[in-house]
Design an enzyme around this catalytic site. Structure first.
Site, PDB file in Angstrom:
ATOM      1  N   TYR A   1       6.264   3.883  -7.065  1.00 12.21           N
ATOM      2  CA  TYR A   1       5.162   3.053  -6.572  1.00 12.21           C
ATOM      3  C   TYR A   1       5.512   1.600  -6.856  1.00 12.21           C
ATOM      4  CZ  TYR A   1       0.623   0.752  -6.243  1.00 12.21           C
ATOM      5  OH  TYR A   1      -0.392  -0.102  -5.918  1.00 12.21           O
TER       6      TYR A   1
ATOM      7  N   GLU B   1       2.075  -3.281  -0.693  1.00 16.93           N
ATOM      8  CA  GLU B   1       2.127  -2.039  -1.483  1.00 16.93           C
ATOM      9  C   GLU B   1       2.994  -1.011  -0.775  1.00 16.93           C
ATOM     10  OE1 GLU B   1      -1.375   0.280  -3.620  1.00 16.93           O
ATOM     11  OE2 GLU B   1      -1.278   0.835  -1.510  1.00 16.93           O
TER      12      GLU B   1
END
Length: 376
Positions: free
Chosen positions: A101, A185
């Site tokens: 992530y 993101e």
């Protein structure tokens, strides 16, 4: 302005961030043609500006062109949390060796930027943060110094990402700065068996205030609840709860959201109808909220000022008449206070609408709306 995944990946590609090969399709036939061009197993991914696509069935693998066409038939037109999938991304299937992530965002609380990186990707970051906060490396970023190669290597090393990920992190920072984004993101950022690092997904939010510096042409063709509300001139933001909220004035609505949360429920939206709560404005507001399948109860919290409560009550009654059967399905808790509140309450009582419950206090109204939502 939130971008669709395919738009975010187009930005990534322009900044040298590796992404799987693929193109967007608006029809099943186009999906088949793209799968034929790719000549490999593909993934059909609904293009909506919300999370939870996989759980909702909006991401489907397809072994070949025929399967891609069939999958696209199922996904195009799908409603995912009030967002209609008008197109799909047809993308070469990529098997990750590891998932990570990575995100850069504006940290408004600290007045700067924040990097968030984890060796555990592919899941909701909120769930990961709640279960294992130490799994996420958070690093404040100096707006002047930014993220250079050394900082990117530091981030990758602290989070346990491979060295190859550092270059991608540096480029993700470049996307944030050069594209005037407030959020970049990737979840998951993956490494493959041959040690390539690529963005398997992408989420980018651009700063609307910087639009004059760019030639963005990101038209939103999805018929989202937020788009419908904007077309009606309403101040609406979709949230993830079950209690729909309507109020007059941003401060009152924000307070109402807090009180609903304090009553043990999550608000489904922010909706400020402003000072002039006419029948049509109230009808438009209720229509938007009741169109959200997640909403189980509605809380109308109005303080009469410039617009007296009797006018608001007449607006609610007329709105429910305009909505007809759509206004009967879920309970509507109304709290009126301020100018002509007693008259307004009497108007609602005389109307005897089966969906309406009146409560005199904001706390009591929120508690009732929360109970009704939980029992739905």
């Amino acid at each position: 302005m939130d971008l669709y995944e395919y738009q975010a990946k187009e930005l990534f590609g322009r900044h040298g961030i590796p992404v799987p090969a693929g193109r967007v399709a608006t029809t099943p036939a186009e999906a088949r043609a793209i799968a034929t061009e790719l000549d490999a197993p593909v993934v059909i991914k609904a293009q909506v500006k919300t999370g939870g696509r996989g759980k909702a069935g909006g991401i489907k693998p397809a072994a070949g062109p025929a399967a891609a066409e069939t999958a696209a038939e199922h996904v195009i037109g799908m409603d995912i949390k009030g967002h209609i999938a008008r197109r799909v991304l047809v993308e070469a299937a990529t098997v990750p060796f590891e998932e990570y992530y990575a995100a850069f965002l504006v940290d408004r609380a600290e007045g700067g930027f924040l990097a968030m990186v984890s060796a555990q990707g592919g899941m909701e970051i909120e769930e990961l943060a709640a279960r294992d906060p130490d799994a996420i490396v958070k690093l404040p970023i100096d707006p002047v110094a930014g993220v250079d190669a050394d900082t990117a290597r530091l981030l990758a090393g602290k989070a346990g990402l491979p060295e190859q990920a550092a270059e991608v992190l540096e480029k993700l920072w470049r996307v944030l700065v050069e594209e005037d984004a407030v959020l970049v993101e990737v979840n998951p950022l993956i490494s493959t068996t041959d040690q390539r690092v690529m963005a398997l997904d992408g989420k980018v939010t651009l700063d609307d205030n910087a639009a004059y510096r760019h030639s963005w042409e990101y038209a939103d063709e999805s018929v989202t609840l937020e788009a419908q509300a904007k077309a009606k001139g309403l101040n609406y933001v979709k949230l993830d709860g079950k209690v729909g909220v309507i109020g007059n004035g941003a401060g009152l609505v924000m307070s109402t959201l807090d009180v609903v949360a304090g009553a043990g429920a999550a608000p489904a939206n922010f909706l400020d109808i402003g000072g002039g709560a006419s029948a049509q404005v109230m009808a438009d507001g209720l229509e938007i909220i009741l169109a959200d399948p997640d909403v189980k109860s509605v809380l109308v919290n109005v303080f009469g000022g410039i617009t007296a409560c009797d006018a608001v009550a007449n607006g609610i009654v007329t709105a429910l008449q305009l909505l007809g059967e759509r206004g009967h399905g879920r309970p509507i808790v109304v709290r009126l206070d301020g100018n002509n509140a007693e008259v307004g309450r009497r108007i609602l009582s005389d109307a005897r609408h089966p969906a309406v419950r009146q409560v005199s206090t904001m706390d009591g109204a929120a508690e009732l709306a929360a109970r009704l939502a939980a029992g739905a």
